[in-house]
Write a protein that holds these residues in place. Structure first.
Motif, PDB file in Angstrom:
ATOM      1  N   ASP A   1      34.945  -6.401  13.945  1.00 42.79           N
ATOM      2  CA  ASP A   1      35.219  -5.986  12.734  1.00 42.79           C
ATOM      3  C   ASP A   1      34.369  -4.546  12.751  1.00 42.79           C
TER       4      ASP A   1
ATOM      5  N   PRO B   1      27.300   2.363   8.456  1.00 41.46           N
ATOM      6  CA  PRO B   1      25.823   1.514   8.131  1.00 41.46           C
ATOM      7  C   PRO B   1      25.253   1.087   9.405  1.00 41.46           C
TER       8      PRO B   1
ATOM      9  N   HIS C   1      24.315  -4.489  11.357  1.00 44.04           N
ATOM     10  CA  HIS C   1      25.107  -5.525  12.250  1.00 44.04           C
ATOM     11  C   HIS C   1      24.893  -4.740  13.806  1.00 44.04           C
TER      12      HIS C   1
ATOM     13  N   GLY D   1      30.653  -4.951  12.548  1.00 43.19           N
ATOM     14  CA  GLY D   1      30.625  -4.839  11.366  1.00 43.19           C
ATOM     15  C   GLY D   1      30.460  -3.640  10.745  1.00 43.19           C
ATOM     16  N   PHE D   2      31.215  -2.567  11.180  1.00 42.44           N
ATOM     17  CA  PHE D   2      31.426  -1.257  10.840  1.00 42.44           C
ATOM     18  C   PHE D   2      30.068  -0.525  11.138  1.00 42.44           C
ATOM     19  N   CYS D   3      29.318  -1.023  11.914  1.00 47.10           N
ATOM     20  CA  CYS D   3      28.018  -0.479  12.499  1.00 47.10           C
ATOM     21  C   CYS D   3      27.940   0.077  13.753  1.00 47.10           C
TER      22      CYS D   3
ATOM     23  N   ASP E   1      21.610  -6.193   1.208  1.00 49.68           N
ATOM     24  CA  ASP E   1      23.147  -6.276   1.664  1.00 49.68           C
ATOM     25  C   ASP E   1      23.476  -7.848   1.527  1.00 49.68           C
TER      26      ASP E   1
ATOM     27  N   HIS F   1      25.625  -9.221   3.577  1.00 51.06           N
ATOM     28  CA  HIS F   1      25.938  -9.707   4.943  1.00 51.06           C
ATOM     29  C   HIS F   1      24.677  -9.863   5.473  1.00 51.06           C
TER      30      HIS F   1
ATOM     31  N   TRP G   1      31.657 -14.508   7.686  1.00 52.43           N
ATOM     32  CA  TRP G   1      31.385 -13.791   8.799  1.00 52.43           C
ATOM     33  C   TRP G   1      29.874 -13.075   8.480  1.00 52.43           C
TER      34      TRP G   1
ATOM     35  N   ASP H   1      27.252  -4.615  -1.435  1.00 53.53           N
ATOM     36  CA  ASP H   1      28.354  -5.541  -1.334  1.00 53.53           C
ATOM     37  C   ASP H   1      27.797  -6.708  -2.010  1.00 53.53           C
TER      38      ASP H   1
ATOM     39  N   GLU I   1      34.023  -8.117  -0.310  1.00 57.55           N
ATOM     40  CA  GLU I   1      33.126  -8.736   0.602  1.00 57.55           C
ATOM     41  C   GLU I   1      32.420  -9.727   0.106  1.00 57.55           C
TER      42      GLU I   1
ATOM     43  N   GLU J   1      23.712   0.739   3.503  1.00 50.04           N
ATOM     44  CA  GLU J   1      24.314   0.093   4.301  1.00 50.04           C
ATOM     45  C   GLU J   1      25.899  -0.184   3.775  1.00 50.04           C
ATOM     46  N   GLY J   2      26.253  -1.545   3.178  1.00 44.48           N
ATOM     47  CA  GLY J   2      27.427  -1.869   2.760  1.00 44.48           C
ATOM     48  C   GLY J   2      27.686  -1.594   1.352  1.00 44.48           C
TER      49      GLY J   2
ATOM     50  N   TYR K   1      31.750  -2.069  -1.147  1.00 41.84           N
ATOM     51  CA  TYR K   1      32.926  -1.606  -0.770  1.00 41.84           C
ATOM     52  C   TYR K   1      33.769  -1.664  -2.248  1.00 41.84           C
TER      53      TYR K   1
HETATM   54  C1  X5A Z   1      27.480  -3.128   6.482  1.00 41.00           C
HETATM   55  C2  X5A Z   1      28.484  -4.068   6.286  1.00 41.00           C
HETATM   56  C3  X5A Z   1      30.405  -5.643   6.690  1.00 41.00           C
HETATM   57  C4  X5A Z   1      31.127  -6.044   7.675  1.00 41.00           C
HETATM   58  C5  X5A Z   1      32.222  -7.269   7.465  1.00 41.00           C
HETATM   59  C6  X5A Z   1      33.132  -7.457   8.435  1.00 41.00           C
HETATM   60  N1  X5A Z   1      29.446  -4.690   7.019  1.00 41.00           N
HETATM   61  N2  X5A Z   1      33.967  -8.328   7.958  1.00 41.00           N
HETATM   62  O1  X5A Z   1      28.436  -4.348   5.010  1.00 41.00           O
END
Ligand code: X5A
Ligand code: ZN
Length: 697
Positions: A94, A134, A137, A145-147, A174, A176, A232, A294, A301, A331-332, A334
């Motif tokens: 991810d 971010p 993760h 996870g985008f990190c 966050d 997650h 996740w 998030d 998410e 961090e996240g 969305y």
């Molecule tokens: C930084 C953050 C989320 C990744 C989600 C992947 N990552 N399913 O919020």
């Protein structure tokens, strides 16, 4: 003392994006950053911050957390073709790469370091870094996870190394689990023989005694959507029983959310009953926040229901730790509506503006209580503040994870029809209302021979004929005493100014604190629906004061008068009264805060009884924490001869952070029992006092 709030942002970090189709990654867009920054500008918040330039983190700094091989691999990504980038991306989960992401990842980590530098060098008191990508993760040798690089983990190591910071608290709100941060610090007690060594010489025995204070230096707290490991990153080690390894045991705190739809009260309850007691006991020198949004309503998410103004409170509740040294790193987040709102709430709080009122808080939901209960019992052996709490069986809850994983049982929420529909439904919420600063932040009513602290406005005594005649009716004995009458009358007009938001807070020295309090409570305008009276120290409060629920009295003393408890008259009795810091904080965090939030007062009156025995730092913490309520409208009443308290009280009302308490001892067993007993007795009336799921249907 440092003041000001840093804001770190650079448009460069909007300059990478997903270049191919990947449903898992499509929400991580450049607009996340630009809309957040534009909202700060539009609301006049960016201008009020100290703008700090970004910089790239150096290789050495990145290597504080990541492996050489991983760094070298990421370094090659700017030169890769689209096909190579896709291929490279495939080995991770991810996340996506782009030719400019390495540059941005260096800036994101560098931004966190710039923020730490600004705070540690006292250029500012606190701050926020708006960054992409971010970080929480990413792991030693893996993006996730985008990190790409673990911005906050790097910042924590950097702060320890460069500034000798001993204890760092990382709060990850966050939605997650920041597994990268957990892996980085879960077995952390590095440098045991480094700092914190104290040597006692004993002359009699002629020996040297080495006492090593072995503190784990980084405490990581994370709450996260978990759904019994269905969500996740679906890790076994994200559950509440991952407490840290070996000497790091107790320094990793995971609160799993096993259902979506968590609300403000669920979040507050975890802060009051786990995070804050532990954080105060840990006594950090620096607080880093993995500030993902998030966890706010509307996020695709998180699917939670906490509103953006909750982040004002989460931020504020952390601002009296570590002498106010707080660094928030994005961090996240969305949902492009709730994200900028939440960012604004956070930054506005860092700037010291009055807190928004949180209306209609319900109790935490059953699932949240189950998680809370499991977490408290998993952590109780490590933390004095949790030590004596009842230990319920967590077995049926933890085994649910395994049974669900093995497909034996369905998640209960799925069996309810229509639940799925509800989730896909668009969530609606109000934009948080404006938080206007009163023209006068703090005002005082003081005898002429007592100097008014800088920044505080002295209210000259004014006698309102109407108020005086009403006062005379009630306080007959004082009718002769023109001076007391003038003071009371002035207090009433001060409260009226607070009500109109012309004044934020007030403090007064009076001859008789209880009479002054009674006078204020009886003469406030009928528009003030709820007044929270907090009394510190011994002394009898007339019990008829609270009869109609328009007043709630909470007294902390060493007077055993538990019999006359009622919903609106709560008396906490501590062995050593207000002198014992840990017992006192236990009552403040575990009782006063939850009841205060649920009661939602329009005015707080803080009464310092004569000879209360409360020490300066504790008094300041209490005063600071009470700013959470009533949009910051607090009136502090103190006894005339205690004029040495005027300065310290005023500094807090004017927005200075409270100095840190020393690392707390475990509170006395009797005190914990007293607080627990009271909590159990009152939780039918005040749902935010619940810490177990036994009492809910
Ligand atoms: C930084 C953050 C989320 C990744 C989600 C992947 N990552 N399913 O919020
Ligand atoms: Zn997240």
């Amino acid at each position: 003392m440092a003041h000001g709030t840093a804001l770190i942002y650079d448009e460069e970090m909007t300059k990478y994006k997903l270049l191919w189709v990947d449903p898992a990654c499509k929400i991580e867009v450049p607009e996340r950053l630009s809309v957040s920054y534009e909202a700060l500008v539009r609301n006049g918040l960016a201008d009020r911050c100290v703008s700090i330039p970004v910089r790239e983190a150096t290789d050495a700094e990145i290597l504080l957390v990541h492996s050489d091989e991983y760094l070298e691999a990421v370094k090659k990504t700017p030169y890769m073709t689209l096909e190579d980038l896709k291929e490279f991306t495939l080995q991770f989960g991810d996340v996506y790469f782009h030719p400019n992401i390495y540059r941005c990842a260096k800036l994101a980590a560098g931004s966190a370091l710039q923020l730490v530098d600004s705070v540690m060098m006292e250029r500012v008191r606190n701050g926020m870094a708006l960054v992409r990508p971010p970080g929480h993760h990413s792991m030693r040798s893996a993006a996730s996870g985008f990190c790409v690089f673990n911005n906050v983990a790097i910042a924590a190591r950097y702060a320890k190394q460069k500034y000798g910071v001993k204890r760092v608290l990382i709060v990850d709100w966050d939605i997650h689990h920041g597994q990268g941060v957990q892996y980085c610090f879960e077995d952390d007690p590095r440098g045991v023989f480094g700092k914190g060594r104290i040597i006692f010489g004993c002359l009699k025995c002629n020996i040297l005694v080495f006492v090593l204070f072995i503190f784990n230096s980084v405490l990581y707290f994370s709450w996260h959507r978990y759904e019994h490991q269905k969500f996740w990153p679906q890790l076994r080690e994200s559950d509440y029983d991952s407490v840290g390894k070996e000497k790091g045991a107790g320094f990793n705190i995971n609160l799993p959310w096993n259902q979506v739809g968590m609300e403000n009260s669920d979040y507050l309850s975890v802060f009051c009953h786990v995070l804050l007691p532990v954080a105060y006991e840990f006594c950090p020198d620096l607080v880093l926040v993995c500030a993902g949004f998030d966890s706010a309503i509307g996020d695709p998410e998180g699917e939670m229901c906490a509103t953006p103004d909750i982040f004002a409170h989460l931020t504020h509740l952390l601002m009296n730790l570590a002498g106010g040294r707080l660094c928030a790193v994005l961090e996240g987040g969305y949902n492009l509506t709730s994200l900028p709102q939440s960012v604004c709430q956070t930054v506005q709080t860092l700037l010291g503006d009055p807190l928004p009122q949180l209306a209609n808080l319900s109790g935490p939901c059953r699932s949240a209580l189950e998680s809370l209960q499991c977490l408290r019992s998993a952590q109780k052996q490590y933390w004095g503040s949790l030590k004596h709490t009842a230990s319920p069986t967590a077995a049926n809850i933890s085994t649910k994870r395994i049974r669900i994983a093995e497909g034996e049982v369905e998640e209960e929420e799925k069996t309810e029809l229509g639940e799925e529909e509800k989730n896909s439904e668009e969530k609606v919420w109000h934009e948080p209302p404006k938080r206007p600063c009163p023209p006068i932040r703090a005002a005082s009513v003081l005898p002429d021979d007592v100097a008014c602290p800088d920044g505080c406005k002295r209210i000259t005594k004014d006698i309102h004929p109407l108020v005086v005649s009403r006062l005379k009716d009630h306080l007959v004995q004082e009718a002769e005493d023109g001076d007391a009458l003038a003071t009371f009358s002035t207090l009433v007009s001060l409260v009226q100014k607070m009500e109109k938001n012309e004044v934020g807070s007030g403090l007064a020295l009076v001859g008789d604190v209880i009479k002054a309090m009674m006078c204020v409570v009886q003469h406030v305008s009928p528009d003030l629906n709820r007044v929270l009276v907090v009394c510190v120290g011994n002394g009898k409060i007339p019990s008829h004061i609270s009869r109609d629920g328009k007043v709630l009295v909470l007294q902390i003393s060493s007077d055993a008068s538990e019999e006359q408890q009622s919903k609106h008259y709560i008396s906490v009795c501590l062995q050593k009264g207000c002198c014992n810091t840990s017992g006192f904080m236990q009552a403040v965090l575990g009782l006063l805060l939850p009841v205060g939030y649920e009661y939602n007062p329009d005015l707080v009156v803080l009464v310092r009884m004569p000879d209360s025995g409360v020490c300066d730092v504790v008094w300041k913490q209490l005063t600071g924490l009470l700013q959470s309520f009533a949009k910051g409208h607090t009136l502090v009443l103190m006894q005339e001869k205690e004029n040495s308290c005027v300065g310290p009280t005023a500094s807090i009302l004017l927005g200075d952070p409270a100095p840190p308490l020393e690392t707390l001892q475990a509170p006395d067993r009797e005190d914990v029992d007293a607080v627990e007993r009271l909590r159990r007795r009152l939780q039918a009336d005040w749902k935010l006092l619940q810490t177990t799921s036994e009492y809910t249907s």
